[in-house]
Design an enzyme around this catalytic site. Structure first.
Site, PDB file in Angstrom:
ATOM      1  N   GLU A  55      51.215   8.460  -3.267  1.00 20.87           N
ATOM      2  CA  GLU A  55      49.274   9.038  -3.078  1.00 20.87           C
ATOM      3  C   GLU A  55      48.853   7.421  -2.151  1.00 20.87           C
ATOM      4  O   GLU A  55      48.935   6.015  -2.551  1.00 20.87           O
ATOM      5  CB  GLU A  55      47.986   9.040  -3.792  1.00 20.87           C
ATOM      6  CG  GLU A  55      46.605   9.112  -3.828  1.00 20.87           C
ATOM      7  CD  GLU A  55      46.514   9.472  -2.810  1.00 20.87           C
ATOM      8  OE1 GLU A  55      45.284   8.520  -1.847  1.00 20.87           O
ATOM      9  OE2 GLU A  55      46.607  10.640  -2.519  1.00 20.87           O
ATOM     10  N   GLN A  56      48.321   7.159  -0.938  1.00 19.38           N
ATOM     11  CA  GLN A  56      47.952   5.678  -0.719  1.00 19.38           C
ATOM     12  C   GLN A  56      47.016   5.064  -1.022  1.00 19.38           C
ATOM     13  O   GLN A  56      47.180   4.447  -0.715  1.00 19.38           O
ATOM     14  CB  GLN A  56      47.777   5.832   1.282  1.00 19.38           C
ATOM     15  CG  GLN A  56      46.357   6.553   1.172  1.00 19.38           C
ATOM     16  CD  GLN A  56      46.666   7.280   2.328  1.00 19.38           C
ATOM     17  OE1 GLN A  56      47.079   6.249   3.834  1.00 19.38           O
ATOM     18  NE2 GLN A  56      45.423   7.608   3.398  1.00 19.38           N
TER      19      GLN A  56
ATOM     20  N   ASP B 252      45.394  20.536   4.695  1.00 23.51           N
ATOM     21  CA  ASP B 252      44.424  20.384   5.483  1.00 23.51           C
ATOM     22  C   ASP B 252      45.740  19.357   5.948  1.00 23.51           C
ATOM     23  O   ASP B 252      45.205  19.712   7.524  1.00 23.51           O
ATOM     24  CB  ASP B 252      43.305  19.505   5.520  1.00 23.51           C
ATOM     25  CG  ASP B 252      42.127  20.088   4.904  1.00 23.51           C
ATOM     26  OD1 ASP B 252      42.728  20.703   5.067  1.00 23.51           O
ATOM     27  OD2 ASP B 252      41.528  18.886   4.599  1.00 23.51           O
TER      28      ASP B 252
ATOM     29  N   ARG C 166      34.683  18.202  -7.318  1.00 21.02           N
ATOM     30  CA  ARG C 166      36.026  17.707  -6.120  1.00 21.02           C
ATOM     31  C   ARG C 166      36.577  17.018  -7.862  1.00 21.02           C
ATOM     32  O   ARG C 166      38.073  17.002  -8.248  1.00 21.02           O
ATOM     33  CB  ARG C 166      36.344  17.598  -5.421  1.00 21.02           C
ATOM     34  CG  ARG C 166      35.717  18.801  -4.150  1.00 21.02           C
ATOM     35  CD  ARG C 166      36.004  18.055  -3.001  1.00 21.02           C
ATOM     36  NE  ARG C 166      35.651  19.083  -1.647  1.00 21.02           N
ATOM     37  CZ  ARG C 166      36.723  19.765  -1.072  1.00 21.02           C
ATOM     38  NH1 ARG C 166      38.414  19.162  -1.980  1.00 21.02           N
ATOM     39  NH2 ARG C 166      36.425  20.628  -0.536  1.00 21.02           N
TER      40      ARG C 166
ATOM     41  N   TYR D 261      24.724  24.944  -5.103  1.00 20.50           N
ATOM     42  CA  TYR D 261      25.235  25.376  -6.005  1.00 20.50           C
ATOM     43  C   TYR D 261      24.933  24.669  -7.084  1.00 20.50           C
ATOM     44  O   TYR D 261      24.912  22.982  -6.475  1.00 20.50           O
ATOM     45  CB  TYR D 261      26.299  26.573  -5.738  1.00 20.50           C
ATOM     46  CG  TYR D 261      27.339  25.842  -5.384  1.00 20.50           C
ATOM     47  CD1 TYR D 261      28.189  24.719  -5.316  1.00 20.50           C
ATOM     48  CD2 TYR D 261      27.548  25.828  -3.989  1.00 20.50           C
ATOM     49  CE1 TYR D 261      29.283  24.373  -5.224  1.00 20.50           C
ATOM     50  CE2 TYR D 261      28.371  25.330  -2.884  1.00 20.50           C
ATOM     51  CZ  TYR D 261      29.248  24.596  -3.970  1.00 20.50           C
ATOM     52  OH  TYR D 261      30.896  23.720  -3.089  1.00 20.50           O
TER      53      TYR D 261
END
Length: 399
Positions: free
Chosen positions: A40-41, A298, A114, A220
């Site tokens: 991960e950067q 993505d 998230r 929500y």
């Protein structure tokens, strides 16, 4: 899920990108006996505060990876998807979720923060499997292995490299050349409000989607019901700022949604700060893989969030990739691509189409849409959604 001595058990996989898709891929690969590390950067794993919907096709995967208790603890099961008119709040359609959805497809629908999901995935990975501060700068495929080079000087070799590094994917650029995501003409104000501030509204535990001229509003509960997540999407012609996520004053969002229902405005008035996101997508790539390198999430099928399936598609990608590599080794990348490209392209197309449907100006087309939804023509029945919600990403394609 355990390894069964399959062809993939001897290979190693480097996953570039420590988001939801990348961590799910690493966990799925390890569960199937495949050595996997995440690069991960960023200097730390983090998510800008926002909600994510985990429908049964995705929760099936996450339950299979041992996250059922985490999802039950921090997720919220919505009773329904309630679609409403922007000004008077009239119900356009109400599709059951929660019990009926779980009974039909065997797994729940969750509304989550998230960051909660990312933390749950990271906690399930063995120590040392996530390498932070690794920004990919180069690739060389040597036929039997892929060499990855990072900005910090590190070099890593693996049998397969997976680019799960988002819409600005360096992996994709190295494989297929530079390509610029397309601004969709939509921006989204996102915010999180402590639920106690909204107690007077007596909000239902539903996903509520309000449709109006040139925009829509979704809200929500997340974080076990402690927070209310909202996304206020509106249209604008251009996006000139470099950042996709700007902090904005709540007053900006309120001004954009002038005249909308009091409940919509009350939720925005209660937020401390909002983030403004530009929504980008790209034409789905016809191929994702070259040699021992492939893409996920993505990086290869960024889409508008108007089907609430962006994260779910990345989670599905991860499960299918792991299954294909476990059964066939590196050649399994061909089957992974063959199974995932048509399905994600179909979801991408429907997400794009929903932009026009959600944002119709008041008038004849809007009245026709509303009448159709009232008559049950929204396409949200359990039968109509079975091709999405009933999909088994670890098993076989249902496209």
């Amino acid at each position: 899920m355990t390894s069964n001595g399959s062809r993939g058990a001897g290979i190693s996989v480097a996953v570039v990108g420590g988001g939801i898709g990348g961590l799910t891929a690493a966990l799925a690969l390890l569960r199937l006996g495949i050595d996997a590390h995440v690069y991960e950067q960023a200097a730390e794993l983090s998510e800008v505060g926002a909600g994510v919907q985990i429908s049964p096709n995705a929760s099936r995967v996450l339950h299979g990876l041992g996250l059922a208790e985490d999802l039950a603890r921090t997720g919220v099961k919505p009773a329904a998807l309630h679609q409403r008119r922007w000004d008077d709040g009239r119900t356009l359609t109400r599709a059951p979720l929660a019990g009926p959805l779980e009974e039909t497809f065997g797994f729940p629908h969750y509304l989550m923060h998230r960051a909660d999901l990312l933390a749950a995935l990271a906690a399930r990975l063995p120590a040392g499997r996530i390498r932070l501060g690794h920004r990919l700068t180069g690739l060389t495929d040597h036929g039997d292995r892929v060499e990855a080079r990072f900005a910090n000087g590190a070099r890593v070799e693996a049998g397969v490299l997976v680019g799960a590094d988002g819409i600005h994917s360096p992996t994709r650029a190295l494989l297929f050349g530079p390509e610029h995501p397309r601004f969709t003409g939509c921006v989204a104000y996102r915010g999180l409000v402590p639920a106690e501030r909204l107690r007077a509204l007596e909000l239902e535990t539903t996903t509520q989607l309000w449709m109006g001229p040139g925009g829509h509003f979704v809200h929500y509960f997340v974080a076990g019901g402690r927070l209310v997540n909202f996304v206020a999407i509106t249209e604008q012609d251009t996006w000139t700022r470099e950042s996709w996520t700007d902090r904005r004053a709540a007053a900006d969002a309120l001004a954009t949604f002038e005249g909308w229902h009091p409940q919509v405005r009350a939720i925005m008035e209660a937020v401390d700060e909002t983030y403004l996101w530009a929504l980008f997508d790209r034409t789905p790539l016809p191929r994702w893989s070259t040699g021992g390198v492939t893409l996920l999430g993505d990086a290869c099928h960024a889409m508008l969030p108007f089907m609430a399936q962006g994260a779910a598609m990345a989670i599905e990608d991860a499960a299918t990739l792991a299954a294909c590599l476990a059964s066939e080794g590196r050649p399994g990348l061909g089957r992974y691509e063959a199974e995932r490209v048509p399905r994600t392209a179909r979801v991408h197309a429907l997400s794009t189409a929903n932009k026009a449907r959600f944002h119709l100006p008041d008038g004849p087309e809007q009245r026709e849409r509303d009448a159709g939804m009232a008559a049950g023509a929204s396409g949200l029945s359990l039968d109509a959604m079975a091709w999405i919600y009933g999909h088994d990403a670890f098993g076989h394609s249902t496209r």
